[in-house]
Design an enzyme around this catalytic site. Structure first.
Site, mmCIF file in Angstrom:
data_model
loop_
_atom_site.group_PDB
_atom_site.id
_atom_site.type_symbol
_atom_site.label_atom_id
_atom_site.label_comp_id
_atom_site.label_asym_id
_atom_site.label_seq_id
_atom_site.Cartn_x
_atom_site.Cartn_y
_atom_site.Cartn_z
ATOM 1 N N HIS A 42 78.047 -69.992 -64.386
ATOM 2 C CA HIS A 42 77.179 -70.104 -65.565
ATOM 3 C C HIS A 42 76.772 -68.719 -66.051
ATOM 4 O O HIS A 42 76.915 -67.733 -65.337
ATOM 5 C CB HIS A 42 75.914 -70.917 -65.238
ATOM 6 C CG HIS A 42 76.174 -72.398 -65.157
ATOM 7 N ND1 HIS A 42 76.595 -73.005 -63.993
ATOM 8 C CD2 HIS A 42 76.094 -73.378 -66.100
ATOM 9 C CE1 HIS A 42 76.752 -74.312 -64.226
ATOM 10 N NE2 HIS A 42 76.455 -74.561 -65.491
ATOM 11 N N HIS A 43 76.202 -68.684 -67.255
ATOM 12 C CA HIS A 43 75.695 -67.467 -67.886
ATOM 13 C C HIS A 43 74.605 -66.779 -67.046
ATOM 14 O O HIS A 43 74.006 -67.400 -66.172
ATOM 15 C CB HIS A 43 75.150 -67.800 -69.272
ATOM 16 C CG HIS A 43 74.110 -68.890 -69.246
ATOM 17 N ND1 HIS A 43 72.774 -68.633 -69.085
ATOM 18 C CD2 HIS A 43 74.227 -70.241 -69.321
ATOM 19 C CE1 HIS A 43 72.111 -69.769 -69.084
ATOM 20 N NE2 HIS A 43 72.974 -70.766 -69.217
ATOM 21 N N GLY A 68 67.602 -83.448 -69.650
ATOM 22 C CA GLY A 68 68.756 -82.727 -69.120
ATOM 23 C C GLY A 68 68.336 -81.561 -68.256
ATOM 24 O O GLY A 68 69.157 -80.721 -67.909
ATOM 25 N N LYS A 126 70.835 -68.317 -66.437
ATOM 26 C CA LYS A 126 70.532 -69.595 -65.770
ATOM 27 C C LYS A 126 69.599 -69.368 -64.585
ATOM 28 O O LYS A 126 69.809 -68.478 -63.766
ATOM 29 C CB LYS A 126 71.820 -70.291 -65.313
ATOM 30 C CG LYS A 126 71.545 -71.673 -64.711
ATOM 31 C CD LYS A 126 72.805 -72.516 -64.583
ATOM 32 C CE LYS A 126 72.523 -73.876 -63.953
ATOM 33 N NZ LYS A 126 71.598 -74.712 -64.720
ATOM 34 N N THR A 166 74.734 -79.804 -61.909
ATOM 35 C CA THR A 166 76.045 -80.460 -61.993
ATOM 36 C C THR A 166 76.812 -80.319 -60.684
ATOM 37 O O THR A 166 77.489 -81.254 -60.250
ATOM 38 C CB THR A 166 76.855 -79.859 -63.153
ATOM 39 O OG1 THR A 166 76.095 -80.011 -64.350
ATOM 40 C CG2 THR A 166 78.198 -80.536 -63.308
ATOM 41 N N ALA A 168 62.942 -76.955 -78.030
ATOM 42 C CA ALA A 168 63.751 -76.903 -79.261
ATOM 43 C C ALA A 168 64.231 -75.511 -79.620
ATOM 44 O O ALA A 168 65.155 -75.356 -80.421
ATOM 45 C CB ALA A 168 62.943 -77.497 -80.422
ATOM 46 N N ARG A 215 68.567 -72.265 -75.870
ATOM 47 C CA ARG A 215 70.023 -72.255 -76.121
ATOM 48 C C ARG A 215 70.542 -73.663 -76.363
ATOM 49 O O ARG A 215 71.265 -73.921 -77.325
ATOM 50 C CB ARG A 215 70.751 -71.647 -74.908
ATOM 51 C CG ARG A 215 70.736 -70.144 -74.840
ATOM 52 C CD ARG A 215 71.364 -69.651 -73.541
ATOM 53 N NE ARG A 215 70.488 -69.940 -72.411
ATOM 54 C CZ ARG A 215 69.596 -69.076 -71.922
ATOM 55 N NH1 ARG A 215 69.525 -67.859 -72.429
ATOM 56 N NH2 ARG A 215 68.812 -69.398 -70.929
HETATM 57 N N1 LIG Z 1 72.119 -81.686 -68.847
HETATM 58 C C1 LIG Z 1 72.922 -80.794 -69.413
HETATM 59 O O1 LIG Z 1 74.017 -81.128 -69.888
HETATM 60 C C2 LIG Z 1 72.494 -79.359 -69.482
HETATM 61 C C3 LIG Z 1 73.360 -78.373 -70.002
HETATM 62 C C4 LIG Z 1 72.902 -77.059 -70.095
HETATM 63 C C5 LIG Z 1 71.610 -76.752 -69.679
HETATM 64 N N2 LIG Z 1 70.826 -77.720 -69.144
HETATM 65 C C6 LIG Z 1 69.421 -77.476 -68.738
HETATM 66 O O2 LIG Z 1 68.644 -77.465 -69.927
HETATM 67 C C7 LIG Z 1 67.506 -76.624 -69.718
HETATM 68 C C8 LIG Z 1 67.414 -75.588 -70.835
HETATM 69 O O3 LIG Z 1 68.508 -74.682 -70.738
HETATM 70 P P1 LIG Z 1 68.657 -73.484 -71.765
HETATM 71 O O4 LIG Z 1 69.806 -72.671 -71.329
HETATM 72 O O5 LIG Z 1 68.643 -74.044 -73.156
HETATM 73 O O6 LIG Z 1 67.282 -72.706 -71.476
HETATM 74 P P2 LIG Z 1 66.446 -71.758 -72.444
HETATM 75 O O7 LIG Z 1 67.339 -71.121 -73.466
HETATM 76 O O8 LIG Z 1 65.625 -70.913 -71.554
HETATM 77 O O9 LIG Z 1 65.484 -72.770 -73.246
HETATM 78 C C9 LIG Z 1 64.351 -73.378 -72.666
HETATM 79 C C10 LIG Z 1 63.507 -73.989 -73.793
HETATM 80 O O10 LIG Z 1 62.411 -74.691 -73.212
HETATM 81 C C11 LIG Z 1 61.172 -74.122 -73.660
HETATM 82 N N3 LIG Z 1 60.241 -74.224 -72.525
HETATM 83 C C12 LIG Z 1 60.320 -73.562 -71.346
HETATM 84 N N4 LIG Z 1 59.309 -73.913 -70.534
HETATM 85 C C13 LIG Z 1 58.581 -74.836 -71.216
HETATM 86 C C14 LIG Z 1 57.407 -75.578 -70.908
HETATM 87 N N5 LIG Z 1 56.782 -75.444 -69.731
HETATM 88 N N6 LIG Z 1 56.939 -76.448 -71.848
HETATM 89 C C15 LIG Z 1 57.567 -76.593 -73.013
HETATM 90 N N7 LIG Z 1 58.684 -75.915 -73.366
HETATM 91 C C16 LIG Z 1 59.171 -75.040 -72.471
HETATM 92 C C17 LIG Z 1 61.540 -72.721 -74.095
HETATM 93 O O11 LIG Z 1 60.662 -72.199 -75.088
HETATM 94 P P3 LIG Z 1 59.255 -71.520 -74.636
HETATM 95 O O12 LIG Z 1 59.526 -70.656 -73.442
HETATM 96 O O13 LIG Z 1 58.811 -70.764 -75.857
HETATM 97 O O14 LIG Z 1 58.374 -72.673 -74.326
HETATM 98 C C18 LIG Z 1 62.897 -72.986 -74.743
HETATM 99 O O15 LIG Z 1 62.756 -73.611 -76.006
HETATM 100 C C19 LIG Z 1 67.663 -76.032 -68.315
HETATM 101 O O16 LIG Z 1 66.933 -76.829 -67.409
HETATM 102 C C20 LIG Z 1 69.148 -76.174 -68.042
HETATM 103 O O17 LIG Z 1 69.445 -76.265 -66.661
HETATM 104 C C21 LIG Z 1 71.233 -79.006 -69.059
#
Ligand SMILES: NC(=O)c1ccc[n+]([C@@H]2O[C@H](COP(=O)([O-])OP(=O)(O)OC[C@H]3O[C@@H](n4cnc5c(N)ncnc54)[C@H](OP(=O)(O)O)[C@@H]3O)[C@@H](O)[C@H]2O)c1
Length: 256
Positions: A149-150, A93, A153, A160, A11, A14
């Site tokens: 991507h940014h 996702g 990543k 995708t 939660a 990003r």
């Molecule tokens: N399907 C789609 O349309 C789509 C689009 C964009 C991105 N994505 C995917 O979505 C994911 C998140 O992307 P993002 O850019 O938002 O990454 P991000 O900014 O790094 O966010 C990751 C989140 O997950 C938490 N987290 C990480 N490891 C965890 C664990 N082991 N247990 C519980 N929480 C954990 C992090 O907080 P903490 O580290 O504090 O736990 C943070 O809240 C990636 O896998 C990305 O590839 C999917």
């Protein structure tokens, strides 16, 4: 609590913050838990840029029961929910899952509905459909996929890009390209660009003799992913156990 109870895993991320905002804006959904390893105690609504919602960020699995968990964490995140998960539905996702992660999702799908989407945007689901049709009609064209991507990543190529390669009828055979060779190797090639704040860009080039067909998609805001995730969560609650795809939510024929 009114409507389906939703937990967001990741939660504070990003994408997670936009998903929290999307759930809070949905009148038929209730946010009951916002999980991340860090950031505990912070109100999830405030973190998402809105008003306080009364749900504080908590450790994975430390919260009230939910009907569906939207997983936008990283590989391994879902496993940290432990026994809390029960038979809750999953909408994930998260890209870059290894074989163990996929097997874990398969096991949960024997008990509950599980929907995994490498990309939640409607436009990418339509792009995959177009790519399938174009490559079937142009079987001799070389397929090159370019994704951007940014800089944060973690996985490359993007989930995708792999989804689009599958839509093009095969697994990618080449990742990037350098050095000397006899020429282009057969099969699909994928190239990953990383930099700055690029939300998500995918191009599929079909290159033939004397022509190129270019298909592409640009995500300009994570809100497009959040909207698709919320839509999928609403759709998946109450379905029988099993694996589901975003294309089914959207009423499209091919994989999304
Ligand atoms: N399907 C789609 O349309 C789509 C689009 C964009 C991105 N994505 C995917 O979505 C994911 C998140 O992307 P993002 O850019 O938002 O990454 P991000 O900014 O790094 O966010 C990751 C989140 O997950 C938490 N987290 C990480 N490891 C965890 C664990 N082991 N247990 C519980 N929480 C954990 C992090 O907080 P903490 O580290 O504090 O736990 C943070 O809240 C990636 O896998 C990305 O590839 C999917």
């Amino acid at each position: 609590v009114s409507g389906a109870r939703v937990a967001v895993l990741g939660a504070t991320g990003r994408l997670g913050r936009r998903v929290v905002a999307g759930v809070l804006a949905a009148p038929d959904l209730s946010l009951v838990a916002a999980f991340a390893r860090g950031g505990r105690g912070v109100d999830a609504g405030l973190l998402a840029g809105g008003a306080p919602c009364g749900v504080a960020v908590s450790a994975p699995g430390d919260g009230p029961a939910a009907d569906v968990v939207i997983d936008v964490s990283l590989p391994g995140g879902l496993q940290e929910l432990g026994g809390w998960l029960g038979v809750a539905a999953i909408v994930s996702g998260v890209t870059g899952q290894d074989a163990a992660g996929v097997a874990w999702l398969d096991a949960h799908a024997t008990r509950a509905p599980v929907l995994v989407a490498a990309n939640f945007s409607l436009g990418v689901a339509v792009l995959a459909d177009l790519v399938a049709r174009a490559t079937a009609a142009l079987p001799d064209h070389d397929v090159e996929i370019i994704e951007a991507h940014h800089r944060h990543k973690r996985d490359a190529p993007s989930g995708t890009a792999l989804l689009l390669a599958a839509a093009a009828g095969g697994a990618p055979m080449t990742f990037g390209r350098s050095g000397h060779s006899e020429g282009r190797a057969a099969g699909i090639a994928v190239h990953a660009v990383r930099g700055g704040d690029i939300v998500g860009e995918h191009q599929v080039w079909l290159c033939g003799e004397g022509e190129r067909l270019l298909l592409g998609h640009t995500a300009t805001s994570r809100d497009t992913f959040a909207a698709g995730a919320v839509r999928a969560a609403r759709w998946v609650v109450g379905r029988p156990p099993g694996r589901y795809q975003l294309a089914q939510v959207l009423g499209l024929s091919t994989q999304g």
